[in-house]
Design a protein around this motif. Structure first.
Motif, PDB file in Angstrom:
ATOM      1  N   CYS A 140      42.845  40.185  55.923  1.00  0.00           N
ATOM      2  CA  CYS A 140      41.788  40.990  55.109  1.00  0.00           C
ATOM      3  C   CYS A 140      40.439  40.120  55.558  1.00  0.00           C
ATOM      4  O   CYS A 140      39.489  40.993  55.515  1.00  0.00           O
ATOM      5  CB  CYS A 140      42.205  40.779  53.887  1.00  0.00           C
ATOM      6  N   ARG A 141      40.380  38.831  55.584  1.00  0.00           N
ATOM      7  CA  ARG A 141      39.244  38.089  55.885  1.00  0.00           C
ATOM      8  C   ARG A 141      38.913  38.470  57.267  1.00  0.00           C
ATOM      9  O   ARG A 141      37.641  38.668  57.428  1.00  0.00           O
ATOM     10  CB  ARG A 141      39.437  36.590  55.635  1.00  0.00           C
TER      11      ARG A 141
ATOM     12  N   ASN B 287      40.825  46.393  43.775  1.00  0.00           N
ATOM     13  CA  ASN B 287      40.698  47.676  44.081  1.00  0.00           C
ATOM     14  C   ASN B 287      41.626  48.612  43.457  1.00  0.00           C
ATOM     15  O   ASN B 287      42.734  48.753  44.489  1.00  0.00           O
ATOM     16  CB  ASN B 287      40.346  48.051  45.458  1.00  0.00           C
TER      17      ASN B 287
ATOM     18  N   PHE C 146      37.297  42.780  54.925  1.00  0.00           N
ATOM     19  CA  PHE C 146      37.250  43.436  53.762  1.00  0.00           C
ATOM     20  C   PHE C 146      36.718  42.705  52.664  1.00  0.00           C
ATOM     21  O   PHE C 146      36.922  41.304  52.289  1.00  0.00           O
ATOM     22  CB  PHE C 146      38.991  43.926  53.441  1.00  0.00           C
ATOM     23  N   ASP C 147      36.212  43.331  51.634  1.00  0.00           N
ATOM     24  CA  ASP C 147      35.780  42.699  50.411  1.00  0.00           C
ATOM     25  C   ASP C 147      36.658  41.926  49.521  1.00  0.00           C
ATOM     26  O   ASP C 147      37.969  42.559  49.652  1.00  0.00           O
ATOM     27  CB  ASP C 147      34.421  43.459  49.724  1.00  0.00           C
ATOM     28  N   ARG C 148      36.202  41.269  48.424  1.00  0.00           N
ATOM     29  CA  ARG C 148      36.937  40.747  47.527  1.00  0.00           C
ATOM     30  C   ARG C 148      38.182  41.626  46.885  1.00  0.00           C
ATOM     31  O   ARG C 148      39.375  41.364  46.779  1.00  0.00           O
ATOM     32  CB  ARG C 148      36.519  39.758  46.555  1.00  0.00           C
ATOM     33  N   GLU C 149      37.624  42.775  46.260  1.00  0.00           N
ATOM     34  CA  GLU C 149      38.383  43.659  45.434  1.00  0.00           C
ATOM     35  C   GLU C 149      39.581  44.455  46.687  1.00  0.00           C
ATOM     36  O   GLU C 149      40.505  44.758  46.087  1.00  0.00           O
ATOM     37  CB  GLU C 149      37.762  44.979  45.303  1.00  0.00           C
ATOM     38  N   ASP C 150      39.314  44.724  47.674  1.00  0.00           N
ATOM     39  CA  ASP C 150      39.959  45.139  48.572  1.00  0.00           C
ATOM     40  C   ASP C 150      41.174  44.036  48.948  1.00  0.00           C
ATOM     41  O   ASP C 150      42.498  44.380  49.160  1.00  0.00           O
ATOM     42  CB  ASP C 150      39.466  45.707  50.019  1.00  0.00           C
ATOM     43  N   ARG C 151      40.672  42.799  49.292  1.00  0.00           N
ATOM     44  CA  ARG C 151      41.679  41.849  49.703  1.00  0.00           C
ATOM     45  C   ARG C 151      42.576  41.575  48.367  1.00  0.00           C
ATOM     46  O   ARG C 151      43.848  41.216  48.661  1.00  0.00           O
ATOM     47  CB  ARG C 151      40.655  40.504  49.920  1.00  0.00           C
TER      48      ARG C 151
END
Length: 333
Positions: free
Chosen positions: A261-262, A134, A266-271
Motif C-alpha cells: 500500500c505504501r 475506509n 494509498f492514504d492511511r484510511e485505505d491502508r
C-alpha cells in the motif's frame, strides 16, 4: 453488584466462541462416536444443513447497498484480493516446503487450505471502523472475497495439493458449494427486504445460531479424526510448527499488505482497510467450506487446526493494531 461486575469483566476479557471451540474439540475427543461417520447425528446430512443455515444468515446480514461507495477503487481492490488469493497461498506453500516432512499430510493440507481461504467479513469491517479506516472499501472487499472464495479456494486446492494428496474434482466441489453456500446466501439476500429489519433487531440471536452451528461443525469434524485415532502417532513437534507457522503467515501478510500500500501511494484510511482485509482469514466460512470440500476426511481435525489457531491470533494482533491506529491525531479535512 459484585457478581454483575465479575460477569462484565469475563465478557470483556474472554472470547466465549474460542472457549466453545475448545469445548467442542474436547467433546469430540471424549465422545467421538455420535459425530463420526455412521453416528446417530448423521454428520453427512447435518453438515450440509448447517452450512446452508450459516450462509442464509450471512445473506440476511450482508448490506449490499453499503458496497456502492467502494466499488470504483479497483487498484486497491486488486491489491487486497491479490494478497488474499495469491500472495497468501504462496506463503503457505513456502512454509510447507520449509518444514517438509516434519508436518503430517493433514496439517500440510490444513496450512494450504488456510492460505486459500477468503477473508473474514464482519471482523474485517469492524476492525477497520474501529481504526478509523475506509469502511466502504472494507465492506466491498470482505464481501467480494467471500464470493470469490467459492471458486478460488477449491481451485487452489485442485491446482496444488501438498504432500501428494489426491486432487479435488473442481466441478462437483464448486457445484456443492453453489448449492449449499451460494444459494442460501442468495436467498438470504432476496429476503432482506422482508426479514432484514428483524435480523438487524435480533442480531444477538442470529449470531448465537451462526456460532452454535459452526461449533457443531467443529465437533463433527474432529469426531472423525478421533474415531480413527490419527492423533496418537503425532508428537509435540507438529503442534509447535503449526503455531509458529500461523504466526509467520500473519506477520508476513500484515507486512506485505502494508508495504504494498505504501509503494502504491494509498492514504492511511485505505491502508488500514487493506491491512485488515488482506491479512485475515475466515473461520466462520472456513469450517463449513471444509465440511463440503473434504467431506468425512479422516484428517479433518488436522486440516482445520491451522485456521482454528490463526483465528484467535489474528483477532488479538489486529485488535491491538486497531486500537493503536484509532488513537492517531485527527487530520482536519
Amino acid at each position: 453488584m459484585a457478581g454483575k461486575d465479575g460477569q462484565n469483566w469475563l465478557n470483556r476479557h474472554i472470547d466465549w466462541f474460542l472457549v466453545g471451540m475448545l469445548t467442542a474439540v474436547l467433546l469430540a475427543w471424549r465422545f467421538p462416536g455420535p459425530g463420526a461417520s455412521g453416528g446417530w447425528m448423521q454428520p453427512e446430512i447435518l453438515t450440509k444443513g448447517g452450512v446452508a443455515l450459516v450462509f442464509f444468515l450471512h445473506g440476511l446480514g450482508l448490506p449490499f447497498a453499503a458496497l456502492k461507495a467502494g466499488t470504483l477503487r479497483w487498484p486497491l481492490h486488486l491489491l487486497i484480493q491479490s494478497c488474499t488469493f495469491l500472495a497468501f497461498p504462496l506463503m503457505a506453500m513456502g512454509w510447507i516446503a520449509l518444514v517438509g516432512e516434519r508436518l503430517p499430510a493433514g496439517l500440510s493440507l490444513g496450512f494450504f487450505y488456510l492460505g486459500a481461504l477468503p477473508s473474514t467479513v464482519s471482523s474485517s469491517v469492524a476492525l477497520t471502523a474501529a481504526a478509523r479506516g475506509n469502511v466502504s472499501v472494507a465492506v466491498f472487499n470482505a464481501t467480494i472475497s467471500a464470493l470469490l472464495g467459492v471458486i478460488l479456494t477449491p481451485l487452489w486446492l485442485t491446482v496444488q495439493t501438498p504432500h501428494g494428496q489426491a486432487t479435488l474434482p473442481l466441478g462437483p466441489v464448486v457445484l456443492d458449494l453453489t448449492i449449499w453456500l451460494v444459494l442460501p446466501l442468495t436467498i438470504g439476500q432476496l429476503l432482506r427486504p422482508v426479514w432484514g429489519a428483524w435480523a438487524a433487531r435480533n442480531k444477538w440471536l442470529t449470531s448465537k445460531i451462526d456460532r452454535g452451528t459452526i461449533l457443531l461443525l467443529v465437533y463433527t469434524s474432529f469426531c472423525e479424526s478421533f474415531q480413527r485415532d490419527i492423533w496418537s502417532e503425532q508428537g509435540w513437534e507438529p503442534m509447535v510448527l503449526t503455531v509458529i507457522g500461523t504466526v509467520i503467515l500473519l506477520v508476513g501478510a500484515l507486512t506485505l499488505t502494508s508495504v504494498a500500500c505504501r509503494i502504491c501511494g494509498f492514504d492511511r484510511e485505505d491502508r488500514i482497510a487493506a491491512v485488515f482485509c488482506g491479512s485475515k482469514k475466515t473461520l466462520a466460512s472456513g469450517v463449513p467450506m471444509a465440511a463440503l470440500i473434504f467431506g468425512t476426511h479422516a484428517e479433518m481435525g488436522q486440516i482445520l487446526l491451522p485456521i482454528m489457531l490463526y483465528h484467535p491470533i489474528q483477532l488479538i494482533v489486529c485488535g491491538v493494531l486497531a486500537g493503536r491506529w484509532a488513537n492517531r491525531p485527527q487530520i482536519p479535512a
